[in-house]
Every structure is written in structure tokens, then in C-alpha cells.
Design an enzyme around this catalytic site. Structure first.
Site, PDB file in Angstrom:
ATOM      1  N   MET A  71       0.609  -1.400  -0.110  1.00  0.00           N
ATOM      2  CA  MET A  71      -0.098  -0.144   0.305  1.00  0.00           C
ATOM      3  C   MET A  71       0.706   1.100  -0.271  1.00  0.00           C
ATOM      4  SD  MET A  71      -3.317  -0.956   2.011  1.00  0.00           S
ATOM      5  CE  MET A  71      -2.700  -1.332   4.171  1.00  0.00           C
ATOM      6  N   HIS A 118       9.085   1.218   3.174  1.00  0.00           N
ATOM      7  CA  HIS A 118       9.937   1.225   4.142  1.00  0.00           C
ATOM      8  C   HIS A 118      11.205   0.286   3.884  1.00  0.00           C
ATOM      9  CE1 HIS A 118       7.565  -1.909   5.965  1.00  0.00           C
ATOM     10  NE2 HIS A 118       6.744  -1.046   6.068  1.00  0.00           N
ATOM     11  N   HIS A 144       9.165  -3.115   3.679  1.00  0.00           N
ATOM     12  CA  HIS A 144       8.768  -3.460   2.065  1.00  0.00           C
ATOM     13  C   HIS A 144      10.327  -3.664   1.007  1.00  0.00           C
ATOM     14  CE1 HIS A 144       5.706  -0.653   3.264  1.00  0.00           C
ATOM     15  NE2 HIS A 144       4.964  -1.556   3.237  1.00  0.00           N
ATOM     16  N   GLN A 167     -10.626  -2.445   2.455  1.00  0.00           N
ATOM     17  CA  GLN A 167      -9.788  -3.121   3.237  1.00  0.00           C
ATOM     18  C   GLN A 167     -10.153  -2.717   5.148  1.00  0.00           C
ATOM     19  OE1 GLN A 167      -6.067  -4.104   1.549  1.00  0.00           O
ATOM     20  NE2 GLN A 167      -4.931  -3.977   3.254  1.00  0.00           N
ATOM     21  N   GLY A 223       4.741 -10.553   4.096  1.00  0.00           N
ATOM     22  CA  GLY A 223       6.094 -10.227   5.377  1.00  0.00           C
ATOM     23  C   GLY A 223       4.935 -11.003   6.439  1.00  0.00           C
ATOM     24  N   ASP A 255       2.432  -9.522   8.844  1.00  0.00           N
ATOM     25  CA  ASP A 255       0.588  -9.736   8.776  1.00  0.00           C
ATOM     26  C   ASP A 255       0.692 -10.908   8.809  1.00  0.00           C
ATOM     27  OD1 ASP A 255       0.056  -6.762   8.397  1.00  0.00           O
ATOM     28  OD2 ASP A 255       1.738  -7.006   7.127  1.00  0.00           O
ATOM     29  N   SER A 287       4.630   2.007   7.898  1.00  0.00           N
ATOM     30  CA  SER A 287       4.258   2.904   6.577  1.00  0.00           C
ATOM     31  C   SER A 287       3.423   3.297   8.123  1.00  0.00           C
ATOM     32  CB  SER A 287       3.216   2.454   5.390  1.00  0.00           C
ATOM     33  OG  SER A 287       3.541   1.938   4.513  1.00  0.00           O
TER      34      SER A 287
HETATM   35  P1  AMP Z   1       1.788  -2.874   3.649  1.00  0.00           P
HETATM   36  O1  AMP Z   1       1.879  -1.479   2.549  1.00  0.00           O
HETATM   37  O2  AMP Z   1       1.208  -2.599   4.903  1.00  0.00           O
HETATM   38  O3  AMP Z   1       0.290  -3.839   3.067  1.00  0.00           O
HETATM   39  O4  AMP Z   1       2.566  -4.597   3.393  1.00  0.00           O
HETATM   40  C1  AMP Z   1       2.823  -4.015   1.909  1.00  0.00           C
HETATM   41  C2  AMP Z   1       3.812  -6.225   2.140  1.00  0.00           C
HETATM   42  O5  AMP Z   1       5.149  -5.443   2.907  1.00  0.00           O
HETATM   43  C3  AMP Z   1       2.375  -6.912   3.077  1.00  0.00           C
HETATM   44  O6  AMP Z   1       2.574  -8.719   2.873  1.00  0.00           O
HETATM   45  C4  AMP Z   1       3.228  -7.143   5.096  1.00  0.00           C
HETATM   46  O7  AMP Z   1       2.967  -7.793   5.364  1.00  0.00           O
HETATM   47  C5  AMP Z   1       5.115  -6.305   3.912  1.00  0.00           C
HETATM   48  N1  AMP Z   1       5.533  -6.041   5.321  1.00  0.00           N
HETATM   49  C6  AMP Z   1       4.827  -4.734   6.074  1.00  0.00           C
HETATM   50  N2  AMP Z   1       5.868  -4.094   6.634  1.00  0.00           N
HETATM   51  C7  AMP Z   1       6.898  -5.152   7.537  1.00  0.00           C
HETATM   52  C8  AMP Z   1       7.617  -5.371   8.246  1.00  0.00           C
HETATM   53  N3  AMP Z   1       8.119  -4.889   9.091  1.00  0.00           N
HETATM   54  N4  AMP Z   1       8.913  -6.855   7.627  1.00  0.00           N
HETATM   55  C9  AMP Z   1       8.345  -7.568   6.452  1.00  0.00           C
HETATM   56  N5  AMP Z   1       7.496  -7.766   5.769  1.00  0.00           N
HETATM   57  C10 AMP Z   1       6.808  -6.448   5.469  1.00  0.00           C
END
Ligand code: AMP
Length: 281
Positions: free
Chosen positions: A29, A33, A36, A60, A148, A151, A187
Site C-alpha cells: 500500500m 520502508h 517492504h 480493507q 511479510g 501480517d 507505514s
Molecule cells: P502494506 O504496505 O503494509 O500492505 O505491506 C505490504 C507487504 O509488506 C505485506 O506483505 C506486509 O506484510 C509486508 N510488510 C510490511 N511491513 C513489514 C515489515 N516490517 N517486515 C516485513 N514485511 C513487512
């Protein structure tokens, strides 16, 4: 290269597919960082083409304020990705390009994985996640997709999703990336004040404590200690602390031999909701 429309992304991918190049995919999304980027690096190392999607998925979110305040930093995200590898394909659609006219979730049943924890506290969340990931998978048609463990419940649900939707995609889980003081990168951390950011380390510390004490203490004792720890901290409000079997994610009340457990936390720092989890045995 940034694509705002799946039609143009697909023509680019098609050129590569005829040469039998494998496609790795990292859905995000945005507000990228190091966590990601670790997923993206893994995708780059295991595939010839890497696609990263950046899309804040409205279906979501169960909280309009959270959706509105979610950080959106497409320009910086694209620069970060370009620095990593200038051949990464970035897919940044509008809702209409993915959903068409009807931006609504499909109803899923993930065999019970969807009811607890995030599913219990965020109504409709996993229907939204399942819907958008299914649409993204159909747009990108990757060989492998990277998620990741941050989640963890989502990761297990995506593994179930590909079997429900009969998609030939290998789902790869990646370890949690943390700040120096232990807080899982997110994020949403960008929205924390200095004090909140510092105090939020209690989430990871609590999980580590549960991990070290898991063999000696009962689940009830662990839960009592965790809720007391949070009660003493005025900056963080515990939403849930659960210990669950990793296969069905049902919160455990008693340890059973042969089961593998993880501890899961959701807590608020002011208005910002943070989640984290850790393997226990
Ligand atoms: P998001 O942008 O928060 O939807 O995350 C996108 C992907 O990055 C998802 O598969 C998350 O589980 C993964 N992710 C987010 N933060 C982390 C983290 N600190 N360590 C590992 N994977 C992460």
C-alpha cells in the site's frame, strides 16, 4: 517504470513472458520502508521480472479516518524502487482500474482463519484483502508473490486464497523487519509522535518476554502479565494479545504437545493502530 493501467502493465509483461521470464510480485500500500524493500530484494533475487504494486485498498479499511490518513508517497516510493533496480515495474492503479465501477469486496470463507484477531476487530478486513489480492494476482499473473510475516494472519489467508481461486502462484513468507529498538516497521509508524514511537517498543518487548517465558508459564499467566504491562503504560492501549496455533490461528487457552504457536498483538498509540507477532516455540 510506473503503470497506472493494467492494460499497459500487461503488454509490458507479455513481452517478457514470451521469453519465459519468471515474474515475482510484491503487493503493497506504499509509503515504503526497509521491510517492504526486503520483500522486493527477495523478489529481485528469485525472478527475472519484479512487479511492485502500490495501492491503498479502500475495501480493507473498516475505519474511514484510518483510510484517509494512510500515508501516500508515490513519488518517493518510485524513487526508492528505482534506486534498488531501475527495471522494477511499478503498478499504481486507481480503484477503477482494478475494481471497475463497483469498489466492493467479494465475500470469502477462509476456513475459519478470518474470524479471529484482525478479522474480529476489523469487520470485513479480510474480504477486502482477499478481493484486492485476487484482482492484483489476475492483473499481474506472477509466478511467485511475497508477503511479510508482519501480517501473519494475512499471509496464511493469502495461501488459502490461491487455493480457493485456483491460482498457480507460489506464496512466499518473509521475516519481520524491525526498527533499532524492536518496533516492527510499518507505514503507520510515520504517524507516531516521537514519544509514541519510543514507547511503542513495548509491543515487541512484550512479545519477546512471552517467547522467553512460553515454556514455563501457562497461557493464562502470560496473558495476565501482558495486559498488566500495557495497563501501566499510558501511551499504548492493548486491543488484543493472543497466542494461537499457526495452522488454524485459533487462540489457544492451553498448550498442546506438537503444536506450533505464535503470539499476536494489536495496540493503539493514540489513533494509530499497530500490530506485531512472534514465534513462540
Ligand atoms: P502494506 O504496505 O503494509 O500492505 O505491506 C505490504 C507487504 O509488506 C505485506 O506483505 C506486509 O506484510 C509486508 N510488510 C510490511 N511491513 C513489514 C515489515 N516490517 N517486515 C516485513 N514485511 C513487512
Amino acid at each position: 517504470m510506473i503503470f497506472h493501467h493494467q492494460s499497459s502493465l500487461q503488454s509490458e509483461l507479455q513481452k517478457n513472458r514470451v521469453q519465459n521470464r519468471t515474474v515475482g510480485f510484491v503487493p503493497t500500500m506504499g509509503a515504503l520502508h526497509e521491510g517492504h524493500l526486503a520483500l522486493v530484494k527477495k523478489a529481485l533475487s528469485e525472478n527475472q521480472i519484479t512487479v511492485v504494486s502500490i495501492f491503498v485498498n479502500p475495501t480493507q479499511f473498516d475505519n474511514a479516518g484510518d483510510l484517509e490518513k494512510y500515508p501516500r508517497t508515490l513519488k518517493t516510493d518510485a524513487q526508492l524502487l528505482k534506486k534498488l533496480d531501475d527495471k522494477i515495474l511499478v503498478y499504481a492503479p486507481n480503484p477503477g482500474d482494478l475494481y471497475g465501477d463497483n469498489v466492493v469486496s467479494k465475500k470469502y470463507s477462509f476456513g475459519g482463519l478470518e474470524h479471529q484477531m484482525e478479522g474480529e476487530f476489523r469487520t470485513g478486513h479480510f474480504d477486502g484483502v482477499g478481493t484486492v489480492v485476487n484482482l492484483l494476482f489476475r492483473a499481474v499473473r506472477p509466478d511467485k508473490a511475497y508477503f511479510g510475516e508482519k501480517d501473519f494472519q494475512q499471509l496464511q489467508i493469502i495461501k488459502k486464497l490461491v487455493s480457493i481461486e485456483k491460482l498457480p502462484i507460489e506464496i512466499i513468507g518473509c521475516p519481520i523487519y524491525r526498527e533499532k529498538h524492536g518496533l516492527a516497521m510499518s507505514s503507520r509508524n510515520k504517524r507516531l509522535s516521537k514519544v509514541q514511537f519510543e514507547e511503542a517498543k513495548i509491543i515487541c518487548e512484550t512479545l519477546k518476554w512471552a517467547q522467553s517465558n512460553f515454556s514455563e508459564k501457562s497461557i493464562g499467566e502470560l496473558q495476565k502479565h501482558v495486559s498488566q504491562t500495557f495497563q501501566q503504560n499510558p501511551h499504548l492501549k492493548l486491543e488484543y494479545f493472543e497466542i494461537a496455533n499457526i495452522d488454524n490461528l485459533r487462540p489457544a487457552r492451553r498448550k498442546r504437545k506438537g503444536n506450533t504457536y505464535r503470539a499476536f498483538i494489536a495496540a493503539y498509540a493514540g489513533e494509530v493502530r499497530l500490530i506485531d507477532n512472534m514465534a513462540l516455540n
